[in-house]
Design an enzyme around this catalytic site. Sequence first.
Site, PDB file in Angstrom:
ATOM      1  N   HIS A 196      -1.792 -20.662  -0.848  1.00 37.76           N
ATOM      2  CA  HIS A 196      -1.306 -19.586  -1.398  1.00 37.76           C
ATOM      3  C   HIS A 196      -0.150 -19.286  -0.217  1.00 37.76           C
ATOM      4  O   HIS A 196      -0.388 -18.878   1.055  1.00 37.76           O
ATOM      5  CB  HIS A 196      -2.399 -18.510  -1.095  1.00 37.76           C
ATOM      6  CG  HIS A 196      -3.244 -18.597  -2.342  1.00 37.76           C
ATOM      7  ND1 HIS A 196      -4.187 -19.834  -2.337  1.00 37.76           N
ATOM      8  CD2 HIS A 196      -3.673 -17.657  -3.130  1.00 37.76           C
ATOM      9  CE1 HIS A 196      -5.042 -19.474  -3.473  1.00 37.76           C
ATOM     10  NE2 HIS A 196      -4.972 -18.502  -3.783  1.00 37.76           N
ATOM     11  N   GLU A 199       2.575 -14.498  -1.396  1.00 36.22           N
ATOM     12  CA  GLU A 199       1.989 -13.690  -2.204  1.00 36.22           C
ATOM     13  C   GLU A 199       2.284 -12.125  -1.590  1.00 36.22           C
ATOM     14  O   GLU A 199       2.814 -11.243  -2.174  1.00 36.22           O
ATOM     15  CB  GLU A 199       0.520 -13.801  -2.345  1.00 36.22           C
ATOM     16  CG  GLU A 199      -0.285 -12.991  -3.286  1.00 36.22           C
ATOM     17  CD  GLU A 199      -1.941 -13.036  -3.280  1.00 36.22           C
ATOM     18  OE1 GLU A 199      -2.260 -13.798  -2.161  1.00 36.22           O
ATOM     19  OE2 GLU A 199      -2.769 -12.692  -4.036  1.00 36.22           O
TER      20      GLU A 199
HETATM   21  N1  HPA Z   1      -5.019 -14.640  -2.403  1.00 29.43           N
HETATM   22  C1  HPA Z   1      -5.482 -14.651  -1.104  1.00 29.43           C
HETATM   23  N2  HPA Z   1      -6.860 -15.240  -1.060  1.00 29.43           N
HETATM   24  C2  HPA Z   1      -7.589 -15.140  -2.167  1.00 29.43           C
HETATM   25  C3  HPA Z   1      -6.962 -15.084  -3.563  1.00 29.43           C
HETATM   26  C4  HPA Z   1      -5.490 -14.607  -3.532  1.00 29.43           C
HETATM   27  O1  HPA Z   1      -4.925 -14.507  -4.643  1.00 29.43           O
HETATM   28  N3  HPA Z   1      -7.902 -15.229  -4.607  1.00 29.43           N
HETATM   29  C5  HPA Z   1      -8.889 -15.346  -3.756  1.00 29.43           C
HETATM   30  N4  HPA Z   1      -8.919 -15.295  -2.495  1.00 29.43           N
HETATM   31 ZN    ZN Z   2      -6.016 -17.156  -5.349  1.00 33.76          ZN
END
Ligand code: HPA
Ligand code: ZN
Length: 339
Positions: A196, A199
Site C-alpha cells: 500500500h 494512499e
Molecule cells: N490501507 C492501509 N491499511 C489497510 C487498508 C488500507 O486500505 N485496508 C486494510 N488495512
Molecule cells: Zn487495502
Amino acid sequence: MHNAEAFIRGLPKAELHMHIEGAIEPELLLKLARRNAISLPWTSPAEIRAAYQFTDLRSFLVLFYEGLKVLRLEEDFYEVTSAYLRRAQSEGVRHAEMFIGPQGFLEQGVRLDDLMNGVLRAMRDGEVAGITSKLLISTHRHRTEAAALDMLEQIDPWLEHITGIGMGGPELGNPPTKFAAYFKACRAKGLRLSIHSGEEGPASYIRESIEVLGVDRIDHGNACMDDPSLVDELRSRAIPLTICPVSNLMTHVVATLEQHSLKAMMDAGLLVTVNSDDPAFFSSYIHDNFMRIKAALNLSVDDIITLARNSFIASYLSEREIAEALAQIDDYVAADRLN
Ligand code: HPA
Ligand code: ZN
C-alpha cells in the site's frame, strides 16, 4: 446493450485488492463475537453500520484492528473467506487475490494453522464453485521490520500456498524503506511483492516502493498523480495500481468520488484496476465500486471493459491464464453485442 448495470455485473473481472479482515459483514461479526465470547460495543448490525463512519485512514484502522479479534478458529476464517468469495463471484469476479495479515491474529493467540487451514479450505471450495483465488500475506507497517521478518519465518511451512505479500496499516511516518530487508527476504523466497503506497502518503513513497523495494504492484497509489516523472515510470514499466474508489471516499483520501483521479490515471496510460479493499467496512463490494465511480466520472462501458481487462493483466495469474480470461471477456462482450 439492454442494461449497462447487468452487463457490468456479469462482466468477467478479477479483484486484486481486498482484505479478508475487511470482509466480515456486521451480521457475521456479531455471530462470531457470540460464538467466541468476545464482547463488542454494538448489539445490532444497524449499530455497527452506523459506527462505520471514518474521518481518515487511522480512524478506519482502529475499527479494522478491533473487528479482526472475532476471528479465532479455523471455521471462522473459513466462513468469512467463503462468504466473500461467494459474494464476489455473484458480481462477476472470476479470480480474487486476497490479503490477510497474520500479525493481528497471532498476538491474540490465534493458531496460524487455524487461520491458514480455514482460508485455504474456503479457497479450494471457491475454486470448485468457479472462482479462483490467490493468497497474499499482509504485514503491518506500524510494527517493526524485525516483526515482519519473524512473521515471514512463521509462514514458511505454507509457502507453497502463498503467492505474495503486501503491506498495510498507517502509512504516514512508516515509509517503504523501513522494510527494505523484509522485501528483499520475501523476494528471495519467490514471493510476489506489493505494498500500500500513496494512499495517505506522498508520491515519494510510491517511488521508494518501486525503486528500493522493487514491488510488482502498488496498492492504491493515488498520490502518483502529483509527480509526472513517476507517472511516466509507472506507465513505461506497466506497474499496476490497485485503486479502491469507495475506500478512498470513506477514508477521506478524496473528498468526493467526482474528484477521484481514476479516469485521469487511465488517460495517462496507467494500468489501473478497481477494487473494494474492505467491502464490509465500506458497505461496498466490487460492483458497487464500479457503478459509483462510473457515475461520478462519467466512465463509458468501454472504460469499464478496459478496467476489467486490466484486472487480469495486473493479476498474478500465468500468461496463459490471463490470455484465457481476456478471451472470456471478448466472448462476453461479443455475446452482448448480438443481443
Ligand atoms: N490501507 C492501509 N491499511 C489497510 C487498508 C488500507 O486500505 N485496508 C486494510 N488495512
Ligand atoms: Zn487495502
